[in-house]
Design a protein around this motif. Structure first.
Motif, PDB file in Angstrom:
ATOM      1  N   ASP A 172      -8.564  -2.815  -6.587  1.00 51.32           N
ATOM      2  CA  ASP A 172      -8.714  -3.247  -7.994  1.00 51.32           C
ATOM      3  C   ASP A 172      -9.025  -4.809  -7.971  1.00 51.32           C
ATOM      4  OD1 ASP A 172      -7.143  -0.898  -8.499  1.00 51.32           O
ATOM      5  OD2 ASP A 172      -5.329  -1.869  -8.483  1.00 51.32           O
ATOM      6  N   PHE A 173     -10.095  -5.034  -7.315  1.00 50.82           N
ATOM      7  CA  PHE A 173     -10.632  -6.502  -7.245  1.00 50.82           C
ATOM      8  C   PHE A 173     -11.043  -6.747  -8.812  1.00 50.82           C
ATOM      9  CE2 PHE A 173     -13.572  -9.866  -6.303  1.00 50.82           C
ATOM     10  CZ  PHE A 173     -12.772 -10.683  -5.664  1.00 50.82           C
ATOM     11  N   GLY A 174     -10.560  -8.011  -9.132  1.00 44.89           N
ATOM     12  CA  GLY A 174     -11.109  -8.498 -10.286  1.00 44.89           C
ATOM     13  C   GLY A 174     -10.031  -8.562 -11.373  1.00 44.89           C
TER      14      GLY A 174
ATOM     15  N   GLU B 142      -5.321  -6.347  -5.141  1.00 46.97           N
ATOM     16  CA  GLU B 142      -5.452  -7.845  -5.062  1.00 46.97           C
ATOM     17  C   GLU B 142      -4.335  -8.470  -5.817  1.00 46.97           C
ATOM     18  OE1 GLU B 142      -8.479 -11.069  -7.290  1.00 46.97           O
ATOM     19  OE2 GLU B 142      -8.449  -9.061  -8.130  1.00 46.97           O
ATOM     20  N   THR B 143      -3.316  -8.004  -6.357  1.00 47.33           N
ATOM     21  CA  THR B 143      -2.094  -8.439  -7.129  1.00 47.33           C
ATOM     22  C   THR B 143      -1.212  -8.867  -5.991  1.00 47.33           C
ATOM     23  OG1 THR B 143      -2.728  -7.433  -9.103  1.00 47.33           O
ATOM     24  CG2 THR B 143      -0.313  -8.316  -8.629  1.00 47.33           C
ATOM     25  N   THR B 144      -0.896  -7.745  -4.953  1.00 45.83           N
ATOM     26  CA  THR B 144      -0.348  -7.666  -3.918  1.00 45.83           C
ATOM     27  C   THR B 144      -0.556  -9.012  -3.088  1.00 45.83           C
ATOM     28  OG1 THR B 144       0.216  -5.350  -4.021  1.00 45.83           O
ATOM     29  CG2 THR B 144       0.733  -6.575  -1.829  1.00 45.83           C
ATOM     30  N   ILE B 145      -1.822  -9.335  -2.738  1.00 46.18           N
ATOM     31  CA  ILE B 145      -1.872 -10.429  -1.831  1.00 46.18           C
ATOM     32  C   ILE B 145      -1.635 -11.802  -2.391  1.00 46.18           C
ATOM     33  CG2 ILE B 145      -3.564  -8.979  -0.327  1.00 46.18           C
ATOM     34  CD1 ILE B 145      -5.924 -10.706  -1.554  1.00 46.18           C
TER      35      ILE B 145
ATOM     36  N   HIS C  53     -11.693 -15.421   1.623  1.00 43.50           N
ATOM     37  CA  HIS C  53     -12.317 -15.622   3.286  1.00 43.50           C
ATOM     38  C   HIS C  53     -11.064 -15.356   4.173  1.00 43.50           C
ATOM     39  CE1 HIS C  53     -11.235 -19.749   2.741  1.00 43.50           C
ATOM     40  NE2 HIS C  53     -11.084 -19.783   3.933  1.00 43.50           N
ATOM     41  N   MET C  54      -9.896 -15.992   3.650  1.00 46.51           N
ATOM     42  CA  MET C  54      -8.892 -16.113   4.858  1.00 46.51           C
ATOM     43  C   MET C  54      -8.227 -14.736   4.870  1.00 46.51           C
ATOM     44  SD  MET C  54      -5.623 -17.829   2.176  1.00 46.51           S
ATOM     45  CE  MET C  54      -4.447 -17.742   3.478  1.00 46.51           C
ATOM     46  N   PHE C  55      -8.487 -13.687   4.281  1.00 39.76           N
ATOM     47  CA  PHE C  55      -7.961 -12.444   4.450  1.00 39.76           C
ATOM     48  C   PHE C  55      -8.660 -11.620   5.261  1.00 39.76           C
ATOM     49  CE2 PHE C  55      -6.403 -13.714   0.088  1.00 39.76           C
ATOM     50  CZ  PHE C  55      -5.061 -13.991   0.490  1.00 39.76           C
ATOM     51  N   HIS C  56      -9.948 -11.818   5.630  1.00 35.81           N
ATOM     52  CA  HIS C  56     -10.975 -11.154   6.576  1.00 35.81           C
ATOM     53  C   HIS C  56     -10.891  -9.603   6.064  1.00 35.81           C
ATOM     54  CE1 HIS C  56     -11.032 -14.382   9.240  1.00 35.81           C
ATOM     55  NE2 HIS C  56      -9.783 -14.586   9.134  1.00 35.81           N
ATOM     56  N   VAL C  57     -11.064  -9.457   4.529  1.00 35.70           N
ATOM     57  CA  VAL C  57     -11.211  -8.044   4.244  1.00 35.70           C
ATOM     58  C   VAL C  57     -12.674  -7.416   4.639  1.00 35.70           C
ATOM     59  CG1 VAL C  57     -11.275  -7.048   1.891  1.00 35.70           C
ATOM     60  CG2 VAL C  57      -9.730  -8.719   2.204  1.00 35.70           C
ATOM     61  N   ASP C  58     -12.477  -6.179   4.501  1.00 31.42           N
ATOM     62  CA  ASP C  58     -13.659  -5.235   5.075  1.00 31.42           C
ATOM     63  C   ASP C  58     -14.255  -4.790   3.846  1.00 31.42           C
ATOM     64  OD1 ASP C  58     -13.271  -5.234   8.198  1.00 31.42           O
ATOM     65  OD2 ASP C  58     -11.587  -4.511   7.598  1.00 31.42           O
ATOM     66  N   VAL C  59     -13.637  -4.340   2.762  1.00 28.89           N
ATOM     67  CA  VAL C  59     -14.213  -3.671   1.644  1.00 28.89           C
ATOM     68  C   VAL C  59     -13.442  -4.198   0.518  1.00 28.89           C
ATOM     69  CG1 VAL C  59     -14.170  -1.459   0.470  1.00 28.89           C
ATOM     70  CG2 VAL C  59     -14.609  -1.655   2.773  1.00 28.89           C
ATOM     71  N   LEU C  60     -14.478  -4.575  -0.633  1.00 35.41           N
ATOM     72  CA  LEU C  60     -13.924  -4.900  -1.856  1.00 35.41           C
ATOM     73  C   LEU C  60     -14.159  -3.634  -2.759  1.00 35.41           C
ATOM     74  CD1 LEU C  60     -15.341  -8.326  -2.573  1.00 35.41           C
ATOM     75  CD2 LEU C  60     -12.991  -7.816  -2.195  1.00 35.41           C
ATOM     76  N   LYS C  61     -13.098  -3.275  -3.713  1.00 37.27           N
ATOM     77  CA  LYS C  61     -13.335  -2.074  -4.360  1.00 37.27           C
ATOM     78  C   LYS C  61     -13.191  -2.802  -5.980  1.00 37.27           C
ATOM     79  CE  LYS C  61     -11.722   1.734  -3.442  1.00 37.27           C
ATOM     80  NZ  LYS C  61     -10.847   3.204  -2.828  1.00 37.27           N
ATOM     81  N   VAL C  62     -14.334  -2.371  -6.596  1.00 39.73           N
ATOM     82  CA  VAL C  62     -14.176  -3.101  -7.856  1.00 39.73           C
ATOM     83  C   VAL C  62     -13.505  -2.279  -8.783  1.00 39.73           C
ATOM     84  CG1 VAL C  62     -15.966  -3.645 -10.059  1.00 39.73           C
ATOM     85  CG2 VAL C  62     -16.855  -3.831  -7.695  1.00 39.73           C
TER      86      VAL C  62
END
Length: 887
Positions: free
Chosen positions: A784-786, A756-759, A796-805
């Motif tokens: 590393d979401f959060g 998440e930090t990278t984007i 929504h603009m990234f069109h991510v398939d998976v969130l990893k908590v």
């Protein structure tokens, strides 16, 4: 008288036989093809048969003259030839005396004859010899070379006058043969000698008619021997030299001397070359010159060298006269030195002045007192150790002032390697030295700000270090300043505004630091400098204690914290400051600056607009980073990396969803190095691009192997991490797609994990890259979401398939409702955006129960399995299937 008639008839027969024998032998001797041993055999046989005697032999004096050696002995009864027997003068002195006197020894009774009786016991009696007839063999000039020996076996024999005459005639024939052969050998040896000489050789008659030229003459001139004979040899002489040659030849004859002169001879290619001609007269017995034996030695190269030397000499004289430098030449060990006139002009002497003596003492006395010892020491080192002599020093002029001179010298050594001569130039460089000093002073000041630059700073800092070594009461400190967001000012407002900002910073530093500190312009107690860009250094010198530095630092921070008004722009640019004090006992200025720079980066990393005091742990961290960088490069070359795989399972069914590929570094000395230690270094050094591609390719290779052995359904997907530096690689998506296809893997089975930090660093750029990756079928996991503060509005603009908590949320689930609520919010967000959710770092059944209650779909962590080596994965899959089936 019948008896007389019979004697007459017998004598006629003997004469006829002897004449026939002599005629036959003369024909044999006339042949030059027979070797001497064969001729000797024919002579001894013919003589023995003609005179009807048992033994005929030819003996010759040996090289030392103390014996005669038998060259051939013919024995009639045996018809046998032999050779090699020796008779020594010491044993038979009378015989040898008679032979030396060239006597014909006619001994009817050899035992009684005083000249031969010495042979009785050793030679005559054993062989039955009673009569001997020996004739001497003489060479030209009367020298005895040997003897023709006739020996009769049986009753005594009276040798007739005809026999004696015949024997002497045969001995003379042998003498003639040996003389001819000797003359022929001498002629052959002389010819060989003349042909082997490197010089051109000729033989002339007194009228200069040529009788012979050697091969060197033919090769050089191109004239054949036939063309050169007579007066043809003169064709090769230069026309301009002919008269001189004739005149010199006639003068040589008149003076009865030796001909010697230089003249030119035409080479075969038509080029004339200089020769040194010499000739000796060959005289007959009356002293008349009958031949001239001459040689011509090629001296053309020597003449060229002489001409070149003369040219060089002329040039040297012109150079000495025309050069602006003074020249000198000194034979080491002598007190005298030759100085060119220009040297004295450089010292102010005029043509009317009486010049000082050119001596070593006169030169040395004019050396500046401050440099005399240095110059004399350098001179001594040059003479004895061969060190280069290239110095600048001052000499006193006529006016009494001193001027700077640059002296360069070269040496000449003897066969023992000792310097025996020095020659060189002396150039007046006073004006150049003055300009260099001015430039050197200017080179130590920063042109933009007027502050001292790095060179002056390092000099002053080293002085402070030396003072601190001598006295611990003389403390110092160094402040290394780097201005935050200065690059943004340059990029957005232009370099001109940036330069004005740097000048304003320099003024504030001057105001903020007390006069004992070195900032702005050099003072007696310190130096501050601009190193370049937006980096400044302040040296706080002559502090009583190192604690004083904090007071000055606070004052500097406060002065730099206020906004700058540059033209119409209001600019805020605070500073990050690294501090090093003399308490660390540094030896070198370079090390002080290095550690202050390290501390500055610590301050910048801690949040900017603050200070950091250097400590040893900072240096260790930097050194460790450098070690890791070197190790990483070697590890990539020597295959020290490998991948491990951690399973991702369904919390509802516990079925295997896939694996995440994790890189591991097995260092040969340190063992397993944690990814958290080497990954940041790889990111900072750019090595992560190479390492990341290696990880991706290796993961695809392994997945293809598993699909072939287990089937695709056993491992539906594989997750691979992408770093921030990889996202900056041009055409990243095309590159990864190409690798996946090469290894036989469908890109849709690959999940690329991006933190998440990278984007959040550049959302627009990240969105474009993600879009290009998804176009090839890759899945995108936001890792590393959060933790990266990504706005929900932008997700929504990234069109991510998976969130990893992130694991930090999972680890705190047991601590209360607030953590559960945060995880629940993330799960709800993923559900609303139609994204799959994976919880990382699951280690307890309690965490699983909470996640299940929140409808979390998937998880990974030590509870299910630690990261597995590739060769353990198949066993894990089989075991996991059995456990799931048994539930």
């Amino acid at each position: 008288m019948p008896g007389a008639t019979a004697d007459s008839t017998e004598a006629d027969v003997q004469i006829t036989r002897q004449h026939t024998a002599l005629t036959s032998l003369m024909r044999i001797l006339a042949s030059e093809t027979l070797e001497l041993p064969a001729v000797f055999r024919e002579i001894t046989r013919t003589v023995a048969e003609t005179l009807n005697i048992e033994r005929a032999s030819i003996w010759r004096v040996n090289d030392t003259g103390n014996a005669i050696v038998c060259h051939d002995l013919y024995e009639s009864s045996q018809q046998r030839h032999s050779a090699g027997c020796e008779l020594h003068a010491a044993q038979y002195p009378r015989y040898f005396q008679a032979m030396a006197e060239c006597e014909v020894i006619c001994a009817d009774d050899a035992h009684a004859d005083p000249r031969t009786c010495e042979f009785s016991q050793t030679y005559l009696d054993p062989l039955g010899i009673n009569s001997m007839l020996d004739a001497p063999i003489q060479l030209r000039g009367g020298q005895v070379d040997g003897v023709l020996c006739l020996e009769h076996v049986g009753p005594q024999r009276s040798w007739t006058s005809l026999e004696q005459t015949f024997t002497l005639s045969i001995a003379n024939l042998v003498s003639l043969l040996l003389t001819q052969r000797q003359r022929k050998q001498i002629e052959q040896e002389s010819h060989t000698l003349l042909e082997s000489l490197p010089q051109l050789v000729w033989i002339l008659q007194p009228d200069r008619y040529c009788l012979h030229v050697n091969k060197q003459w033919v090769d050089f001139t191109g004239l054949s021997a036939a063309e050169s004979l007579g007066f043809g040899w003169t064709q090769a002489l230069h026309p301009d030299d002919l008269d001189n040659i004739n005149e010199q030849a006639e003068q040589t004859v008149r003076d009865d001397g030796v001909f010697e002169m230089e003249y030119r001879v035409r080479r075969a290619d038509g080029v004339y070359q200089w020769m040194l001609g010499r000739a000796l007269p060959l005289r007959d017995a009356s002293g008349e010159t009958v031949r001239w034996l001459g040689t011509a030695t090629n001296i053309d190269l020597m003449k060229q060298v002489e001409a070149r030397l003369e040219q060089v000499t002329d040039r040297f004289e012109a150079a000495v006269t025309g050069t602006s430098d003074g020249l000198f030449d000194w034979w080491v060990g002598s007190s005298e030195i030759w100085f060119a006139p220009r040297f004295w002009e450089l010292l102010g002497f005029t043509a009317q002045d009486e010049l000082p003596a050119g001596t070593f003492d006169v030169w040395a006395e004019r050396l500046h007192p401050d440099e005399r010892e240095l110059v004399l020491a350098a001179l001594d080192q040059h003479i004895h150790n061969g060190e280069k002599f290239d110095l600048r020093y001052r000499l006193r002029t006529v006016a009494g002032d001193y001027r700077w001179f640059h002296v360069r010298a070269a040496s000449q050594k003897n066969e023992c390697g000792q310097v025996i001569r020095m020659s060189g130039s002396i150039q007046d460089v006073t004006d150049r030295k003055r300009l260099e000093d001015e430039l050197r002073a200017a080179a130590r000041i920063d042109k933009l700000t007027g502050l001292p630059n790095r060179a002056l700073l390092m000099d002053r800092l080293q002085q402070a270090i030396e003072r601190n070594k001598r006295s611990s009461e003389s403390c110092y400190a160094v402040l290394f300043l780097d201005f935050d967001r200065f690059k943004m000012v340059n990029d957005s407002l232009g370099h001109e505004v940036g330069d004005l900002l740097l000048q304003e910073i320099a003024l504030r530093l001057q105001t903020a630091v007390r006069s004992a500190d070195t900032v702005g312009r050099p003072t007696q107690k310190g130096t501050a400098a601009r190193l370049g860009g937006d980096e400044f250094v302040v040296l706080l010198d002559s502090l009583r204690t190192v604690t004083e530095v904090q007071t000055v630092t606070d004052r500097v921070l406060k002065a730099l914290d206020a906004p700058y008004q540059i033209r119409h722009h209001r600019i805020v640019s605070t500073a990050s400051i690294g501090i090093v004090t003399s308490a660390f006992g540094h030896e070198r200025a370079e090390d002080v600056l290095r550690d202050a720079d390290i501390a500055m980066y610590e301050a910048k990393s801690a949040g900017r607009n603050r200070t950091a005091l250097f400590d040893a742990s900072m240096l260790r961290r930097v050194q460790r980073k450098a070690e890791l960088e070197v190790g990483l490069r070697l590890a990539l070359e020597t295959d020290q990396f490998h991948l491990e795989y951690q399973p991702i399972v369904s919390l509802e069914t516990r079925r295997l969803r896939g694996f995440e590929a994790l890189v591991r570094w097995q260092h040969p000395q340190e063992g397993l190095i944690p990814p958290g230690e080497f990954i940041p270094v790889a990111e900072d050094t750019g090595l992560m691009v190479v390492l990341g591609e290696w990880v991706f390719r290796r993961a695809c290779q392994q997945l293809a192997v598993w699909w072939q052995t287990l089937g695709r359904e056993a491992i539906p997907s594989l997750s691979v991490n992408l770093s921030r530096t990889q996202l900056a690689v041009p055409e990243l998506a095309e590159r990864l797609n190409s690798i996946a296809r090469e290894e036989g893997v469908d890109p849709s089975a690959i999940h690329l994990e991006i933190t998440e930090t990278t984007i959040t660093l550049d959302p627009d750029q990240a969105a474009r890259i993600i879009k290009s990756l998804k176009a090839f079928g890759f899945k995108i996991d936001l890792d590393d979401f959060g933790t990266g503060y990504a706005a929900m509005a932008n997700l929504h603009m990234f069109h991510v398939d998976v969130l990893k908590v992130d694991r930090s949320f999972v680890a705190n689930l047991h601590r209360g409702r607030e953590f559960t609520a945060m995880v629940n919010a993330i799960i709800t967000l993923a559900d609303n955006l139609n994204m799959t959710l994976i919880a990382e770092g699951v280690e307890t059944d309690e965490q699983v129960a909470i996640l299940q209650s929140l409808d979390c779909q998937f998880a990974q962590g030590y509870l299910f399995a630690r990261p597995l080596p590739a060769d353990h994965v198949v066993a894990f899959i089989n075991k996991h299937k059995a456990q799931v089936a048994g539930c």
